[in-house]
Design an enzyme around this catalytic site. Structure first.
Site, PDB file in Angstrom:
ATOM      1  CE  LYS A  22       3.007  -2.965  -9.102  1.00  0.00           C
ATOM      2  NZ  LYS A  22       3.323  -2.186  -7.883  1.00  0.00           N
ATOM      3  CB  SER A  23      -2.006  -5.273  -4.766  1.00  0.00           C
ATOM      4  OG  SER A  23      -1.729  -3.953  -5.102  1.00  0.00           O
ATOM      5  NE  ARG A 122       6.657   5.736  -3.253  1.00  0.00           N
ATOM      6  CZ  ARG A 122       5.932   4.713  -3.696  1.00  0.00           C
ATOM      7  NH1 ARG A 122       6.498   3.765  -4.414  1.00  0.00           N
ATOM      8  NH2 ARG A 122       4.657   4.646  -3.438  1.00  0.00           N
ATOM      9  CG  ASP A 318      -1.708   2.125  -8.179  1.00  0.00           C
ATOM     10  OD1 ASP A 318      -1.233   3.085  -7.550  1.00  0.00           O
ATOM     11  OD2 ASP A 318      -1.674   0.954  -7.760  1.00  0.00           O
ATOM     12  CE  LYS A 345       0.068   6.137  -4.611  1.00  0.00           C
ATOM     13  NZ  LYS A 345      -0.031   5.029  -3.655  1.00  0.00           N
ATOM     14  NE  ARG A 349       2.632   6.837 -10.703  1.00  0.00           N
ATOM     15  CZ  ARG A 349       2.368   5.620 -10.240  1.00  0.00           C
ATOM     16  NH1 ARG A 349       1.246   5.399  -9.564  1.00  0.00           N
ATOM     17  NH2 ARG A 349       3.189   4.620 -10.458  1.00  0.00           N
TER      18      ARG A 349
HETATM   19  C1  S3P Z   1      -0.836  -0.797  -3.040  1.00  0.00           C
HETATM   20  C2  S3P Z   1      -1.531   0.228  -2.526  1.00  0.00           C
HETATM   21  C3  S3P Z   1      -1.632   1.542  -3.159  1.00  0.00           C
HETATM   22  C4  S3P Z   1      -1.094   1.567  -4.572  1.00  0.00           C
HETATM   23  C5  S3P Z   1       0.135   0.757  -4.747  1.00  0.00           C
HETATM   24  C6  S3P Z   1      -0.107  -0.674  -4.323  1.00  0.00           C
HETATM   25  C7  S3P Z   1      -0.818  -2.075  -2.315  1.00  0.00           C
HETATM   26  O1  S3P Z   1      -0.937   2.451  -2.353  1.00  0.00           O
HETATM   27  O2  S3P Z   1      -0.864   2.892  -5.006  1.00  0.00           O
HETATM   28  O3  S3P Z   1       0.553   0.765  -6.097  1.00  0.00           O
HETATM   29  O4  S3P Z   1      -0.466  -3.098  -2.897  1.00  0.00           O
HETATM   30  O5  S3P Z   1      -1.142  -2.056  -1.118  1.00  0.00           O
HETATM   31  P1  S3P Z   1      -1.628   3.089  -1.056  1.00  0.00           P
HETATM   32  O6  S3P Z   1      -2.974   2.440  -0.852  1.00  0.00           O
HETATM   33  O7  S3P Z   1      -0.733   2.795   0.065  1.00  0.00           O
HETATM   34  O8  S3P Z   1      -1.767   4.525  -1.415  1.00  0.00           O
END
Ligand code: S3P
Length: 435
Positions: A22-23, A122, A318, A345, A349
């Site tokens: 996803k990221s 958030r 995550d 989040k 959580r």
């Molecule tokens: C993500 C970064 C994470 C993660 C999120 C996806 C990203 O958050 O928890 O689900 O894609 O950059 P943070 O690093 O901002 O805490």
């Protein structure tokens, strides 16, 4: 309201793939849109979060042809985005809204960014405040702390920023803004968060360098970057996590997940599970689009409790919901601290996992920045009716807990699973049903 019923009993056996990360998918879409010409993004994540980022870019004039297994993004160059005529809905995605805020801060047009009820709760100040220091004009509820955010594109200037949080969303938002800023942008974080943005910058040929612990970028590059022939997205380790834990807990399980991203900034859960006694092998390591990937083979094992501190949080962030399930079933006590970020989040959580797992008989004490879990030493959970709290990872984690309960469990409000892993239920069923 959709729900998911999990019947315990069967071992998990077989081979599977998980959705694209996803990221990485969010970032691949954005950088392809800013490239000059076409990029083919394959094996992308078809979760709603990423589709919302895709729709946002389409609304800003970027042609994207969507097929189930590939996206053809026709990038228009660094300055090729145009003003969307409507507010942009980022849905449930913190990554989507924070990255887009950085991308849009330095444009010459106006945008409104919003999302669902969870997103509108958030914290946005973590990106809005540093973006304002760069010259951004962003308004929002509570002085810009909460979405909707109204971004009036402005002339940005690079800055040196020491982030108080280890957050890839903050880092990436500022790097995207830095591309449109005059001069240099440098970012330092207290601990290293996931580095997909940096890797993809390099994959596209966008100059970025490390100076000590800082990431440094020169804004407004004189030449753009071409699209890429193929950008295959690594399998999402965070989706694989549910099967790593499920197959570890259910006796007789033996599962191989192929093509999973094993970027060191993401695989804290793997190290922690191995420390707990899990039997996980990392096979066929290779690299794709600048990211390490491998096949992961997991077999059932007895797990023991573990102590997890601040240093292990970013690379595991995550995976805490499903790690709580493993800890609640393991032998002995697990102590998690330094994980206050879990409270902001998709849901809080710490609170949601403690309340839902208690319904299944787990013994959990919340602390301000973590929890203490007394493991059940393999005694089955109590089959129960649980809630997702609108959080996809809570929903899938409770389904994994249901695999080792004494009776069927029902998880309510599971539509949120669509945000990251639309095929979760089918994949879980395939593994638990003997051929
Ligand atoms: C993500 C970064 C994470 C993660 C999120 C996806 C990203 O958050 O928890 O689900 O894609 O950059 P943070 O690093 O901002 O805490």
């Amino acid at each position: 309201m959709t729900s998911l019923t999990v019947t315990p009993g069967g071992a998990l056996r077989g081979t599977l793939t998980v959705p694209g990360d996803k990221s990485i998918t969010h970032r691949a879409l954005i950088l392809s849109a800013l490239a000059e010409g076409d990029s083919l993004v394959t094996r992308y994540c078809r979760g709603e979060d990423c589709l919302n980022t895709m729709r946002a870019l389409q609304a800003m004039g970027i042609p994207i042809q969507e097929q189930p297994d590939r996206l053809l993004v026709s990038g228009k160059g660094l300055w090729g985005l145009s003003e969307p005529s409507q507010p942009i809905d980022c849905g449930n995605s913190g990554t989507g809204i924070r990255l887009l805020a950085g991308l849009l801060a330095g444009q010459d047009f106006f945008t409104v960014l919003t999302g669902d009820e969870s997103i509108r709760r958030r914290p946005m100040g973590r990106v809005v405040k540093p973006l304002r220091v760069m010259g951004a004009t962003i308004a929002g509820r509570k002085g810009g702390e909460l979405a909707p955010l109204a971004v009036t594109g402005s002339r940005l200037t690079g800055m040196a920023y020491q982030s108080p949080v280890a957050s890839a969303q903050v880092k990436s938002s500022l790097l995207l803004a830095g591309l449109f800023a005059e001069g240099q942008t440098s970012i330092t974080e207290p601990r290293r968060s996931r580095d997909h943005t940096e890797r993809l910058f390099r994959f596209f040929g966008i100059p970025i360098r490390e100076q000590g612990r800082a990431l440094v970028l020169d804004g407004r590059p004189a030449t753009g970057w071409p699209g890429v022939n193929e950008l295959p997205v690594a399998g999402d380790f965070s989706a694989a996590a549910f099967f790593l834990v499920g197959a570890s807990l259910v006796p007789g399980s033996d599962v191989t997940i192929s093509g999973v991203g094993v970027n060191p900034t993401r695989i804290g859960l793997l190290t922690i599970l191995q420390e707990m006694g899990a039997d996980i092998q990392v096979l066929n390591p290779r690299e794709e689009a600048g990211e390490p990937i491998a096949d992961l083979r997991v077999r059932a094992a007895s797990l023991r409790g573990v102590t997890i501190g601040e240093a292990q949080i970013p690379q595991t962030i995550d995976e805490f919901p499903v790690l709580c399930v493993a800890a609640a079933y393991a032998k002995g006590r697990t102590v998690i601290s330094g994980a206050g970020e879990l409270r902001v989040k998709e849901s809080d959580r710490i609170a949601t996992m403690a309340s839902e797992l208690r319904k299944m008989g787990a013994t959990i004490t919340e602390t301000q920045d973590g929890m203490v879990i007394e493991g059940a030493a393999g005694r089955p959970f109590t089959g129960a009716s649980c809630r997702s709290h609108g959080d996809h990872r809570v929903a899938m984690s409770m389904a994994v807990a249901g695999l080792v309960a004494d009776a069927p469990s029902r998880i309510d409000d599971t539509v949120c699973i669509e945000t990251s892993f639309p095929e979760f239920e089918r994949k879980l069923l395939e593994l638990t049903t003997p051929l």
